[in-house]
Design an enzyme around this catalytic site. Sequence first.
Site, PDB file in Angstrom:
ATOM      1  CG  HIS A 172      -5.250   1.284  -3.741  1.00  0.00           C
ATOM      2  ND1 HIS A 172      -4.500   0.933  -2.754  1.00  0.00           N
ATOM      3  CD2 HIS A 172      -6.055   0.180  -4.107  1.00  0.00           C
ATOM      4  CE1 HIS A 172      -4.959  -0.134  -2.136  1.00  0.00           C
ATOM      5  NE2 HIS A 172      -5.934  -0.505  -2.900  1.00  0.00           N
TER       6      HIS A 172
ATOM      7  NE  ARG B 103      -3.671  -2.250   2.920  1.00  0.00           N
ATOM      8  CZ  ARG B 103      -3.212  -3.521   3.380  1.00  0.00           C
ATOM      9  NH1 ARG B 103      -1.972  -3.625   3.791  1.00  0.00           N
ATOM     10  NH2 ARG B 103      -4.203  -4.477   3.720  1.00  0.00           N
TER      11      ARG B 103
ATOM     12  NE  ARG C  42      -3.126  -3.351  -1.282  1.00  0.00           N
ATOM     13  CZ  ARG C  42      -2.730  -4.494  -0.503  1.00  0.00           C
ATOM     14  NH1 ARG C  42      -1.437  -4.889  -0.663  1.00  0.00           N
ATOM     15  NH2 ARG C  42      -3.556  -5.068   0.301  1.00  0.00           N
TER      16      ARG C  42
ATOM     17  CG  HIS D  54      -6.277  -8.068   2.790  1.00  0.00           C
ATOM     18  ND1 HIS D  54      -7.113  -7.529   3.279  1.00  0.00           N
ATOM     19  CD2 HIS D  54      -5.779  -7.753   1.605  1.00  0.00           C
ATOM     20  CE1 HIS D  54      -6.943  -6.328   2.490  1.00  0.00           C
ATOM     21  NE2 HIS D  54      -6.325  -6.370   1.442  1.00  0.00           N
TER      22      HIS D  54
ATOM     23  CE1 TYR E  96      -6.098  -7.278  -6.919  1.00  0.00           C
ATOM     24  CE2 TYR E  96      -6.721  -7.979  -4.511  1.00  0.00           C
ATOM     25  CZ  TYR E  96      -6.403  -7.105  -5.385  1.00  0.00           C
ATOM     26  OH  TYR E  96      -6.352  -5.768  -5.074  1.00  0.00           O
TER      27      TYR E  96
END
Length: 397
Positions: free
Chosen positions: A313, A204, A316, A339, A348
Amino acid sequence: MANKKGHRRFGSIRKLSSGRYQASYLGTDGQRRTAPETFERKRDAEQWLSVLEADIVRGDWTDPLLGEVTVGEFGRQWLVDHRCSRRTREEYASLWRLHVAPFLAEARIAELSTERVRAWRTDLLASGRSEDRTAKAYRLLHTVMATAVDDGRIKRNPCRIKGAGQYRTPERPFASVAQVFALAGAVPARYRVLVLSAAFTGLRWGELIALRRCDVDLRARIVRVHRSVGQTQAGEMVVGPTKSEAGTRAVAFPAVLSDDLVAHLTSYAESGTTGLLFTGSRGGELRRGNFHRETAWTKTVVRVGLPAGFHFHDLRHTGNQLAAMSGASTRELMRRMGHGSMRAAMIYQHASDERDRAIADRLGQHIEGERTAEADGGDEGQADDEDEGGDGDAVPA
């Protein structure tokens, strides 16, 4: 005034001058409490006390006095007590002030029903709040009420509306490898490695600008992430922990980034082992606004062939797509992304469709190869049988 008072093993019932019955009982703390409503029949009051007694025996009783606090009071204290970053606290406070308090602040938490929560959510959308902000406000209220359940103030969380906390954001764009390098070459040289690192590690923005020299291990090709920088609404840069416990991690970077990192450490990183890896053009912590201005970001992304709405972002997002396409499992993506739940990582997984098709193609080739080999083997076997049969016929009886 009471006309009659009944005696029971648990609780008491008395008949009021109105003719209705009032039930009362001693709580686990020894204090007498009265039912929130009176009853038309004595039998109804007895049943109410029987259910309450069973709750106390099971340990499911909640003190109704604790539920007298208003949603506004409980929420304000929750915002003070909840452990989170300063920026997250500001976001929660904004959601509460603008989307929860104006509608629910005066309600007692004990009387906050699912029906009322549903009506509140409907009012938010009807008043022009976006689906995204409404979903975030709902998730915040759900979390606050979950704390009320944990505290024994209410029995059940009233936020029980299926899907209310979810919002499907439009699918974000991601860059190709060629576009990543084109973008890295188009921004000022001091930001080249920032762009490449975002795309090839999936970190991030706040994690990247918090990195220091000591967090980079060139030999092992990893960066260690254990802090993040956030910018408050007042513009103050605040260093704090990562977004979650899972955010503290070591992320490997590809070898293609090594030479660029070495050059960057030499030319642009602050000196000393604790020096910042990425700094602004005047030194010090890098601010997002300054970065966008110095890179002419909006025009630059378009110039390299990316859509006008491409955000930093999205680099990422690109990194996580590339990792998925390289065969990373959901668990591996979770660890790389920082996460604690599978929900974000699963986003993803669709990126591995291309890889899955390649696997299917190779599987098909293997199947065809096996079938061909089997067919060839079958023909040879049949020819052998015929030869043996012929020889047999030639043997004299």
